[in-house]
Design an enzyme around this catalytic site. Structure first.
Site, PDB file in Angstrom:
ATOM      1  N   TYR A 479       0.795  -1.238   0.000  1.00 49.51           N
ATOM      2  CA  TYR A 479       0.000   0.000   0.000  1.00 49.51           C
ATOM      3  C   TYR A 479       0.822   1.280   0.000  1.00 49.51           C
ATOM      4  O   TYR A 479       0.427   2.267   0.615  1.00 49.51           O
ATOM      5  CB  TYR A 479      -0.974   0.028   1.189  1.00 49.51           C
ATOM      6  CG  TYR A 479      -1.575  -1.303   1.546  1.00 49.51           C
ATOM      7  CD1 TYR A 479      -2.262  -2.061   0.587  1.00 49.51           C
ATOM      8  CD2 TYR A 479      -1.465  -1.829   2.830  1.00 49.51           C
ATOM      9  CE1 TYR A 479      -2.818  -3.293   0.907  1.00 49.51           C
ATOM     10  CE2 TYR A 479      -2.018  -3.061   3.153  1.00 49.51           C
ATOM     11  CZ  TYR A 479      -2.684  -3.793   2.185  1.00 49.51           C
ATOM     12  OH  TYR A 479      -3.228  -5.019   2.496  1.00 49.51           O
ATOM     13  N   HIS A 480       1.913   1.333  -0.750  1.00 50.34           N
ATOM     14  CA  HIS A 480       2.750   2.539  -0.741  1.00 50.34           C
ATOM     15  C   HIS A 480       3.067   3.045  -2.149  1.00 50.34           C
ATOM     16  O   HIS A 480       4.235   3.285  -2.474  1.00 50.34           O
ATOM     17  CB  HIS A 480       4.060   2.267   0.005  1.00 50.34           C
ATOM     18  CG  HIS A 480       3.875   1.823   1.415  1.00 50.34           C
ATOM     19  ND1 HIS A 480       4.786   1.017   2.083  1.00 50.34           N
ATOM     20  CD2 HIS A 480       2.874   2.081   2.302  1.00 50.34           C
ATOM     21  CE1 HIS A 480       4.360   0.795   3.313  1.00 50.34           C
ATOM     22  NE2 HIS A 480       3.194   1.430   3.468  1.00 50.34           N
TER      23      HIS A 480
END
Length: 555
Positions: A479-480
């Protein structure tokens, strides 16, 4: 409804909230913060463990995008949860507060991003932070104690996370009590953006004045207009200057004007999508989509980087871990009641309670792998429920070499863009994950965890061919995503070091999409830092701001 403001900020995620709140605090200009989603006044947002209900599926607070099929992952589509509504991803994330390493930011400066070296950005991290370890003081050289963003130690640490820390130390990894201290390498507890057992998202920090139930959403500042349910469709230009936006609100299109600037803070996917939908981007692609070209800017949507991740799971029959069982349900009911009374217990967990920063091989100048120990099995982003209890350990590649892109699926901002991270397209990324798997399995085999037994959730493979197959079948994002409106001074840079979009006027991008390269850690704290720094660039940078004449909009 008022339709003309000094500043329009498009997107109320981590950076957008920080920027809008700071602009409102430092002057009397009128600011409109435009957010497609709704407010964040909800028990699932306030409750840390509520992320388990919001992260796995699309809904009011999660776009839940998918990637295009990934050849290196067996043709699978990756899952890309993204926050929707006030606070953006800070309303649905695991709240982990890490900044990366000084060398990450010094590298940005060395490649043309003047003003973004570690010594430049550290004051903004400190200004944002209210770390409970130094609360009320501002004399710590690395941490702030008076900022709006609360950062806390875990309120009710899970004993299995302590077992993980002990096991990692048995495996030779040094203990580290502060991943944002002088050294990042080691194993320890994560600090979280929490306060008194509740999530402290960017909206609560910068918009609500700390009051999670403030229905005005502006902290009592009359010149800050927080407009939820407002989907920006495109930026309006007069010649090459951004003068406003067209937005979908209450079932109709409205035009909102900016006297000074339009600031795009829609995230690593939304910001390049909006630029391209508005005519700023690769000309050939825009013409294919039927979008009139305002400015041919080839770098828009390029340079997508993400932390690709693989997890190892163990089944353990212990209700101290999150899981699905009669005993687990009984305990969870009791813990929910405890949380309502005391803001304590399991419901304060962020699931990824402990972790480590390690090197895939000796001699590397910085850790290149990050571990997240999760006190539940959390299979496939918690989208696949497994009976029983267990834990998992994730390992992600901090500085991947693979680069992807974001493209328009259509000119309509209400449709998801095409997201192609091109995971593992550089073979060195696969080598890094293979090394990470070996490190994780070694830790899980140490006595402090091995004493509990633990059956693998799936065959993990001990030889390299089987490990590669495991990665191809199950690796995905942690999730980056960043980098799609890259900052720099070269021909492919989208914004300059003042975050102004190159080739047009009155337009900036302020969010994680401007990062030239991924930092070595979770990206929420850096996104907030970018919003903090953008405030000073707008307020104090030496430039002349041209106020737009209030005439009819030319589209």
């Amino acid at each position: 409804m008022e339709t003309t403001f000094d500043y329009l900020v498009v997107g109320a995620g981590s950076a957008g909230c920080a920027l809008a709140g700071r602009l409102a605090d430092s002057g009397s200009d009128s600011i409109a913060l435009l957010e497609a989603g709704g407010h964040d006044h909800h028990v699932l947002v306030r409750t840390p463990a509520g992320l388990a209900a919001m992260l796995p599926r699309a809904g009011a607070r999660n776009y839940a995008f998918q990637t295009v099929p990934q050849p290196a992952l067996g043709g699978r589509r990756g899952f890309q949860p993204r926050g929707r509504g006030l606070g953006g991803c800070s309303s649905i994330n695991a709240m982990i507060y890490t900044r990366g390493r000084p060398a990450d930011y010094d590298g940005w400066a060395a490649h043309g991003c003047d003003g973004w070296a570690w010594d430049d950005v550290l004051p903004y991290f400190r200004r944002a932070e209210c770390n409970e370890r130094v609360a009320g003081h501002d004399d710590d050289p690395l941490h702030g104690g008076t900022g709006p963003l609360h950062v806390s130690d875990l309120r009710s640490p899970n004993p299995f996370a302590q077992h993980f820390i002990d096991a990692a130390q048995h495996a030779g990894i040094v203990r580290n009590d502060d991943f944002n201290g002088e050294e990042q390498e080691g194993v320890g507890w994560y600090q979280l953006t929490q306060h008194d057992g509740e999530r402290w998202n960017a909206a609560r920090a910068y918009l609500h004045g700390g009051n999670a139930r403030d229905r005005r959403c502006n902290g009592g500042r009359s010149h800050l207009h927080v407009m939820t349910g407002t989907q920006v469709l495109r930026i309006v230009f007069e010649r090459r200057r951004a003068v406003g936006v067209v937005a979908w609100r209450d079932g109709v299109e409205v035009v909102l004007r900016a006297r000074r600037e339009v600031i795009v803070s829609a995230g690593a996917f939304g910001s390049p999508q909006l630029l391209m939908a508005s005519g700023v981007g690769p000309a050939a692609h825009l013409r294919e989509q039927g979008v009139a070209v305002v400015h041919d800017l080839a770098g828009v949507g390029q340079n997508l980087q993400d932390h690709v991740d693989i997890a190892v799971h163990r089944r353990v029959a212990s209700p101290e871990l999150f899981g699905v069982s009669l005993a687990g349900v009984r305990r969870l009911i009791g813990e929910t009641l405890r949380y309502r009374r005391e803001r304590d217990g399991m419901m304060t967990s962020n699931f990824a309670e402990a972790g480590a920063f390690v090197r895939s091989q000796p001699g590397l100048p910085e850790p290149d792998l990050q571990l997240h120990f999760v006190v539940g099995m959390a299979d496939d982003h918690m989208r696949r429920l497994r009976m029983g209890h267990g834990y998992s350990c994730h390992v992600c590649l901090l500085r991947p070499r693979s680069r992807g892109e974001v493209r328009l699926a259509s000119p309509d901002m209400r449709e998801a863009p095409l997201i192609d991270p091109r995971y593992l397209s550089d073979p060195q990324d696969m080598d890094g994950l293979l090394a990470g798997l070996d490190i994780v399995r070694d830790i899980l085999a140490q006595p402090p965890l091995a004493v509990f037994g633990g059956r693998p959730l799936r065959a993990e493979g001990r030889d390299e061919a089987e490990a590669r197959a495991l990665i191809r079948q199950h690796a995905d994002t942690i999730y980056h995503p960043v980098g799609t409106c890259r900052m720099g001074m070269d021909a492919l840079a989208v914004v300059d070091p003042q975050l102004r979009v190159r080739g047009v006027e009155g337009l900036r991008v302020v969010d994680a999409s401007i990062m030239p390269t991924l930092i070595g850690g979770n990206t929420n704290a850096p996104a907030i830092m970018i919003g903090e720094r953008a405030h000073d660039l707008i307020r104090f940078a030496p430039h002349v701001t041209l106020r737009i004449r209030e005439t009819a909009v030319v589209e």
